[in-house]
Design an enzyme around this catalytic site. Structure first.
Site, PDB file in Angstrom:
ATOM      1  N   SER A  45     -35.371 -11.593  20.076  1.00 36.39           N
ATOM      2  CA  SER A  45     -36.067 -10.530  20.799  1.00 36.39           C
ATOM      3  C   SER A  45     -37.095 -11.091  21.768  1.00 36.39           C
ATOM      4  CB  SER A  45     -36.771  -9.645  19.763  1.00 36.39           C
ATOM      5  OG  SER A  45     -37.684  -8.791  20.397  1.00 36.39           O
ATOM      6  N   TYR A  59     -42.768  -8.178  12.997  1.00 36.39           N
ATOM      7  CA  TYR A  59     -41.392  -8.151  13.518  1.00 36.39           C
ATOM      8  C   TYR A  59     -41.139  -9.387  14.379  1.00 36.39           C
ATOM      9  CZ  TYR A  59     -37.560  -6.922  16.690  1.00 36.39           C
ATOM     10  OH  TYR A  59     -36.404  -6.948  17.439  1.00 36.39           O
TER      11      TYR A  59
HETATM   12  P1  NAD Z   1     -30.353  -0.599  15.317  1.00 39.76           P
HETATM   13  O1  NAD Z   1     -31.398  -0.285  14.294  1.00 39.76           O
HETATM   14  O2  NAD Z   1     -29.751   0.515  16.069  1.00 39.76           O
HETATM   15  O3  NAD Z   1     -29.203  -1.472  14.660  1.00 39.76           O
HETATM   16  C1  NAD Z   1     -29.432  -2.346  13.597  1.00 39.76           C
HETATM   17  C2  NAD Z   1     -28.433  -2.041  12.494  1.00 39.76           C
HETATM   18  O4  NAD Z   1     -28.688  -2.943  11.410  1.00 39.76           O
HETATM   19  C3  NAD Z   1     -28.573  -0.627  11.948  1.00 39.76           C
HETATM   20  O5  NAD Z   1     -27.350   0.081  12.059  1.00 39.76           O
HETATM   21  C4  NAD Z   1     -28.973  -0.819  10.493  1.00 39.76           C
HETATM   22  O6  NAD Z   1     -28.434   0.137   9.609  1.00 39.76           O
HETATM   23  C5  NAD Z   1     -28.487  -2.234  10.203  1.00 39.76           C
HETATM   24  N1  NAD Z   1     -29.236  -2.859   9.116  1.00 39.76           N
HETATM   25  C6  NAD Z   1     -30.586  -2.853   8.942  1.00 39.76           C
HETATM   26  N2  NAD Z   1     -30.905  -3.479   7.806  1.00 39.76           N
HETATM   27  C7  NAD Z   1     -29.732  -3.898   7.248  1.00 39.76           C
HETATM   28  C8  NAD Z   1     -29.405  -4.582   6.047  1.00 39.76           C
HETATM   29  N3  NAD Z   1     -30.348  -4.956   5.189  1.00 39.76           N
HETATM   30  N4  NAD Z   1     -28.113  -4.839   5.794  1.00 39.76           N
HETATM   31  C9  NAD Z   1     -27.122  -4.447   6.660  1.00 39.76           C
HETATM   32  N5  NAD Z   1     -27.397  -3.784   7.811  1.00 39.76           N
HETATM   33  C10 NAD Z   1     -28.673  -3.508   8.103  1.00 39.76           C
HETATM   34  O7  NAD Z   1     -31.054  -1.630  16.308  1.00 39.76           O
HETATM   35  P2  NAD Z   1     -30.593  -2.174  17.740  1.00 39.76           P
HETATM   36  O8  NAD Z   1     -31.549  -1.657  18.727  1.00 39.76           O
HETATM   37  O9  NAD Z   1     -29.139  -1.953  17.911  1.00 39.76           O
HETATM   38  O10 NAD Z   1     -30.892  -3.729  17.542  1.00 39.76           O
HETATM   39  C11 NAD Z   1     -29.885  -4.675  17.201  1.00 39.76           C
HETATM   40  C12 NAD Z   1     -30.517  -6.057  17.136  1.00 39.76           C
HETATM   41  O11 NAD Z   1     -31.099  -6.386  18.400  1.00 39.76           O
HETATM   42  C13 NAD Z   1     -31.647  -6.175  16.112  1.00 39.76           C
HETATM   43  O12 NAD Z   1     -31.581  -7.461  15.544  1.00 39.76           O
HETATM   44  C14 NAD Z   1     -32.897  -6.057  16.950  1.00 39.76           C
HETATM   45  O13 NAD Z   1     -33.995  -6.692  16.341  1.00 39.76           O
HETATM   46  C15 NAD Z   1     -32.458  -6.745  18.223  1.00 39.76           C
HETATM   47  N6  NAD Z   1     -33.223  -6.320  19.400  1.00 39.76           N
HETATM   48  C16 NAD Z   1     -33.085  -5.046  19.880  1.00 39.76           C
HETATM   49  C17 NAD Z   1     -33.792  -4.673  21.005  1.00 39.76           C
HETATM   50  C18 NAD Z   1     -33.688  -3.292  21.590  1.00 39.76           C
HETATM   51  O14 NAD Z   1     -34.390  -3.000  22.582  1.00 39.76           O
HETATM   52  N7  NAD Z   1     -32.859  -2.410  21.057  1.00 39.76           N
HETATM   53  C19 NAD Z   1     -34.650  -5.591  21.657  1.00 39.76           C
HETATM   54  C20 NAD Z   1     -34.757  -6.869  21.114  1.00 39.76           C
HETATM   55  C21 NAD Z   1     -34.019  -7.229  20.015  1.00 39.76           C
END
Ligand code: NAD
Length: 345
Positions: free
Chosen positions: A129, A154
């Site tokens: 991130s 985080y």
């Molecule tokens: P999201 O919450 O929509 O997707 C994450 C998924 O992981 C969810 O469906 C959740 O149910 C699953 N999850 C959580 N804990 C879990 C566990 N213990 N076991 C199995 N599954 C689990 O989030 P997103 O926005 O799609 O983000 C995806 C990745 O990208 C994450 O790692 C996030 O930190 C990273 N990220 C996202 C952004 C953003 O702007 N969306 C920015 C930087 C980094």
């Protein structure tokens, strides 16, 4: 390829899985439908994938190694690569639950690396991130910045994931690419993120809370641009016989202030915002801005969407998704209907 995608029911994971299945890869999704936002939203994210023969989903928790083992077994043959997206995302909630964030994002990530190693899977893409850029970075952020001063639990867990990835690569030769995503938006955006939250509240005529002076800024990245970058990373690692460790920024390359963002949503909805100004929040970064020169050079990464078109598309998608709810509440919004890819064909 046969690719295991953790977090496949989430925002980014569902879009990535669709792209991979669409081009002929086999995808095994893994997700525990964490309660951070409703399961029903995640089930909707999966609706197109559930109809594809190239996709299967294993419900399980990263923190339970036995669940991960089930996912590899369900793949029914050797997995070529793992894209590890599952995490507890979001800066502010991590302030209240640092232990949970560490369990899922640090221990869970370690479990993924171990599960891969046990099964001879030596290629991993890991979702990091922009939050790893903390008090010791200045914009535009470069991958070479030290990132040793994370501003939230985080951010610290994502940095820990990158460090564990490096040691995994160093000791076992696994090829691992860490992708630092910069605030991703588009259809299915996580409901806790600003664009989704503001669109909903403003559409419903409700007040929005803005923290700080409105001059904080973010580098917003359209979902398809992020998926382009992830797929380019997958293809880069898949071509290599020797594992390498890499980090890339994936951003939109332009910044938008908080106030500017609200103006864009307001004009897309044709509604004036009602704003409650609040003090700056602990853990929030003032500015984010990606230097993507490395990703451009090595992955051919070139983000295409500009923010005003992106917000317009997001708002149209949101209104199409919530048409019944808006009608029920007697709310009329003058936007053109969005034809989401799911509805085409
Ligand atoms: P999201 O919450 O929509 O997707 C994450 C998924 O992981 C969810 O469906 C959740 O149910 C699953 N999850 C959580 N804990 C879990 C566990 N213990 N076991 C199995 N599954 C689990 O989030 P997103 O926005 O799609 O983000 C995806 C990745 O990208 C994450 O790692 C996030 O930190 C990273 N990220 C996202 C952004 C953003 O702007 N969306 C920015 C930087 C980094």
């Amino acid at each position: 390829m046969k690719i295991l995608v953790t977090g496949a029911a989430g925002f980014i994971g569902s879009h990535l899985a669709e792209r991979l299945c669409g081009r002929g890869d086999q995808v095994v999704g893994f997700d525990n439908f964490d309660g951070f936002y409703p399961r029903a939203v995640k089930e909707r994210n999966l609706s197109l994938l559930r109809r594809s023969d190239s996709f299967s989903l294993v419900e399980g928790d990263l923190t339970a190694p036995g669940d991960l083992a089930r996912a590899f077994t369900a793949a029914g043959g050797k997995v070529d690569m793992v894209v590890h997206l599952a995490a507890l995302a979001g800066v502010r909630p991590s302030l209240a639950q640092p232990q949970r964030y560490a369990d899922v994002n640090v221990t869970g990530t370690l479990n993924v690396f171990e599960a891969c190693r046990k099964r001879g899977v030596h290629k991993v893409v890991f979702a990091s991130s922009s939050s790893v850029y903390g008090a010791d970075s200045t914009v535009p952020f470069k991958e070479s910045d030290p990132c040793a001063r994370p501003l939230s639990p985080y951010a610290a867990t994502k940095k820990a994931g990158e460090l564990l990835a490096y040691s995994e690569h160093h000791v076992h030769g696994t090829g691992i690419t860490c992708l630092r995503f910069f605030t991703v938006y588009g259809p299915r955006q996580r409901p806790d993120l600003a664009i989704a939250k503001f669109t909903r509240l403003m559409a419903m005529g409700k007040q929005i809370e803005l923290f700080g002076d409105g001059e904080t800024s973010r580098d917003y990245t359209w979902i398809d641009d992020i998926v382009d970058g992830v797929v380019a990373s997958i293809d880069q690692i898949s071509r290599e016989s020797t594992g390498r460790y890499r980090i890339y920024n994936l951003g939109g390359c332009k910044t938008t202030t908080l106030k500017g963002l609200v103006d864009l949503i307001s004009s897309a909805l044709g509604k004036e915002p009602r704003i409650a100004w609040k003090a700056e929040q602990a853990g929030d970064m003032k500015h984010t801005h990606a230097d993507v020169a490395l990703a451009t050079e090595q992955l051919g990464y070139a983000p295409k969407m500009n923010i005003s078109q992106g917000i317009d598309q997001y708002v149209r998608w949101w209104c199409a998704q919530h048409a019944a709810e808006l009608k029920e509440q007697g709310i009329r919004i003058d936007t053109l209907p969005y034809r989401s890819p799911e509805l085409v064909g």
